[in-house]
Scaffold this active site. Structure first.
Site, mmCIF file in Angstrom:
data_model
loop_
_atom_site.group_PDB
_atom_site.id
_atom_site.type_symbol
_atom_site.label_atom_id
_atom_site.label_comp_id
_atom_site.label_asym_id
_atom_site.label_seq_id
_atom_site.Cartn_x
_atom_site.Cartn_y
_atom_site.Cartn_z
ATOM 1 N N LYS A 158 -0.073 7.725 -23.754
ATOM 2 C CA LYS A 158 0.591 8.264 -24.452
ATOM 3 C C LYS A 158 1.695 8.520 -25.168
ATOM 4 C CE LYS A 158 -3.717 10.411 -24.728
ATOM 5 N NZ LYS A 158 -3.778 11.498 -23.820
ATOM 6 N N TYR A 173 1.014 -1.591 0.337
ATOM 7 C CA TYR A 173 0.217 0.219 -0.007
ATOM 8 C C TYR A 173 1.012 1.165 0.098
ATOM 9 C CZ TYR A 173 -3.634 2.856 0.767
ATOM 10 O OH TYR A 173 -5.151 3.947 0.607
HETATM 11 C C1 LIG Z 1 -5.525 12.407 -23.335
HETATM 12 C C2 LIG Z 1 -4.716 13.267 -23.459
HETATM 13 C C3 LIG Z 1 -4.852 14.467 -21.490
HETATM 14 C C4 LIG Z 1 -5.747 13.857 -20.638
HETATM 15 O O1 LIG Z 1 -5.471 12.080 -20.697
HETATM 16 P P1 LIG Z 1 -5.851 11.599 -20.082
HETATM 17 O O2 LIG Z 1 -4.797 9.975 -19.633
HETATM 18 O O3 LIG Z 1 -7.078 11.121 -21.221
HETATM 19 O O4 LIG Z 1 -6.558 11.190 -18.741
HETATM 20 C C5 LIG Z 1 -4.432 15.825 -21.879
HETATM 21 N N1 LIG Z 1 -3.916 16.412 -22.498
HETATM 22 C C6 LIG Z 1 -3.721 15.513 -23.596
HETATM 23 C C7 LIG Z 1 -3.427 16.596 -24.358
HETATM 24 C C8 LIG Z 1 -3.706 14.498 -24.069
HETATM 25 O O5 LIG Z 1 -3.663 13.568 -25.623
#
Ligand SMILES: *Cc1c(COP(=O)(O)O)cnc(C)c1O
Length: 461
Positions: A262, A76
């Site tokens: 991403k 945790y």
């Molecule tokens: C995907 C994204 C977010 C948000 O992230 P999540 O992981 O989907 O919550 C914020 N800014 C940009 C430019 C993104 O592409």
């Protein structure tokens, strides 16, 4: 014949595990998209052939990352994987303090709560859906300060993500620096078509804001792809590794929100990184309320390990060259065939210009939403609307935003599809373009209150 001396590039990996794809008939797809209310978010993934809905959380992990999952320390508190993640962020992004979150919007939520007061303004180089909503829910007003070229899909400007310094400075003068908790700088700019900001511009933003004592916070979801464009396009960076360039980008900012789904090559995760110890202290207090203890922030230990390893792999020049190279391969094919796309081709996606596909469909009848449906019916390729549906409504007046850009995004997952999948995609888009005349728009039949594009429903006119 290829010109003499032409050398092809190939993916810097080989395939170890495969996931079979399922083909549907055109008649089936007609029915499936109708059942999904003409919203590609409401399709089941099993009914999709090539899934270009998003590059978020859709990457293929490496054997090194999968091996890391077995080393998950699910304590945790104080999981060893947290310290690996913290070390990777410090080493490659260069920030001092790290708060893990379940994904990017978790970091946006906490940042907005600890920095924004009612009546504040948050300038940014174009809005992003979740980012702006969290700023608004915290009482702020988003102000677009991106250069005008970003709103023009045909402008070939190499850095359409640049901040317009005049727009930024006039906002500062109009509302006063004390009403601006930070400038929100995205690199690359998703909503402009995956377009980068130049290092020169970022430095100038830093210089301007320093004079007023205003913070700069980076949306780092695709900062690495931005670093690659700097290497390719900006004077003086050609010989520098992307890892160096990434760190330089971060050095002009005070912190970042990160969607690790991403650039960082994982299926879930994110973090908030900061340099200011006081702000970090507040973030660390609040993460416990909304995400989880500050050493896991809503993630399993194994997820943090996968992110740490993904960050390390993502900053390799070979990786990023092939990643962006695949997107450019698809985009250049469409440009060659005269299909209207946003130029220059972005880092993570090719954006189809729905206004030029369907000049006869008014924006109120959702041309980009229509195009996503047509493409799915044609070939089972799934894209996403990035136009009036995504832009939503003004938080105060309730009026619809009418964005200049009416786009369909074909986002390419990292390390997932082959060049042959890109060929099939390009041919499908070309066919939809050939059949563009006489296509009718849509009517919205259900509109959710928040981030309507995810769950809205439509019917054909
Ligand atoms: C995907 C994204 C977010 C948000 O992230 P999540 O992981 O989907 O919550 C914020 N800014 C940009 C430019 C993104 O592409």
């Amino acid at each position: 014949m290829e010109p003499k001396g032409h050398r092809s590039w190939a993916e810097p990996f080989k395939i170890k595990v495969v996931e079979p794809l399922h083909m549907t008939s055109r008649a089936e797809r007609e029915q499936l998209i109708a059942e999904a209310g003409y919203n590609t978010f409401l399709l089941r993934s099993k009914d999709v052939y090539i899934d270009l809905l998003t590059d978020s959380g859709t990457a293929a992990m490496s054997d090194y990352q999968w091996a890391g999952l077995m080393l998950g320390d699910e304590a945790y508190a104080g999981s060893r994987n947290f310290y690996h993640l913290e070390a990777a962020v410090q080493k490659y992004y260069g920030y001092r303090y790290v708060v893990p979150t379940h994904q990017g919007r978790g970091a946006e939520h906490i940042l907005s709560k600890i920095t924004i007061k009612t009546g504040d303004y948050v300038p940014g180089n174009m809005y992003f859906t979740t980012t702006r909503l969290h700023q608004e829910l915290a009482g702020g007003t988003f102000e677009d300060v991106v250069i005008d070229e970003a709103h023009d899909p045909e402008s070939p400007h190499p850095f359409k993500g640049n901040v317009d310094l005049n727009k930024l400075e006039s906002l500062i003068k109009r509302v006063g620096p004390q009403r601006i908790p930070y400038v929100s700088v995205a690199a690359t700019v998703n909503m402009a078509g995956g377009q980068p900001i130049s290092m020169g511009n970022l430095k100038a933003v830093r210089a301007l804001t320093s004079g007023y004592g205003i913070r700069v916070i980076l949306d780092a979801a695709r900062a690495l792809e931005n670093a690659y464009f700097v290497q390719q396009r900006e004077e003086g960076y050609r010989e520098r590794p992307v890892a160096d360039i990434l760190k330089e980008i971060c050095s002009y900012t005070d912190g970042c929100t990160m969607s690790a789904k991403k650039d960082a090559l994982v299926n879930i995760g994110g973090f908030l990184a900061l340099n200011d110890p006081d702000l970090f202290e507040e973030a660390r207090n609040l993460v416990v309320v909304y995400e989880g203890l500050h050493t896991y922030g809503g993630l399993a230990g194994r997820d943090m390990e996968a992110i740490a390893r993904g960050i390390e792999e993502s900053v390799q020049d070979d990786h990023i060259r092939a990643r962006v190279g695949q997107v450019e391969y698809l985009g250049n094919k469409l440009i060659e065939w005269g299909v209207p796309v946003v130029v220059p081709i972005g880092g993570h996606a090719v954006y189809l210009d729905a206004r030029r596909f369907y000049p006869h469909i008014p924006q109120d009848e959702y041309p980009a939403q229509t195009l996503t449906a047509e493409l799915y019916v044609e070939s089972g390729v799934r894209g996403m609307e990035r136009g009036i549906v995504s832009a939503g409504r003004d938080a105060q007046t309730g009026e619809q935003h009418y964005p200049k850009l009416e786009l369909v995004r074909l986002a390419i997952p990292r390390r997932v599809y082959t060049q042959a999948h890109m060929d099939v995609t390009a041919e499908s888009v070309q066919e939809v373009y050939r059949q563009r005349e006489g296509v009718r728009g849509l009517r919205m039949t259900y509109e959710p209150r928040y981030l309507r594009f995810f769950q809205a429903r439509f019917e054909r006119l």
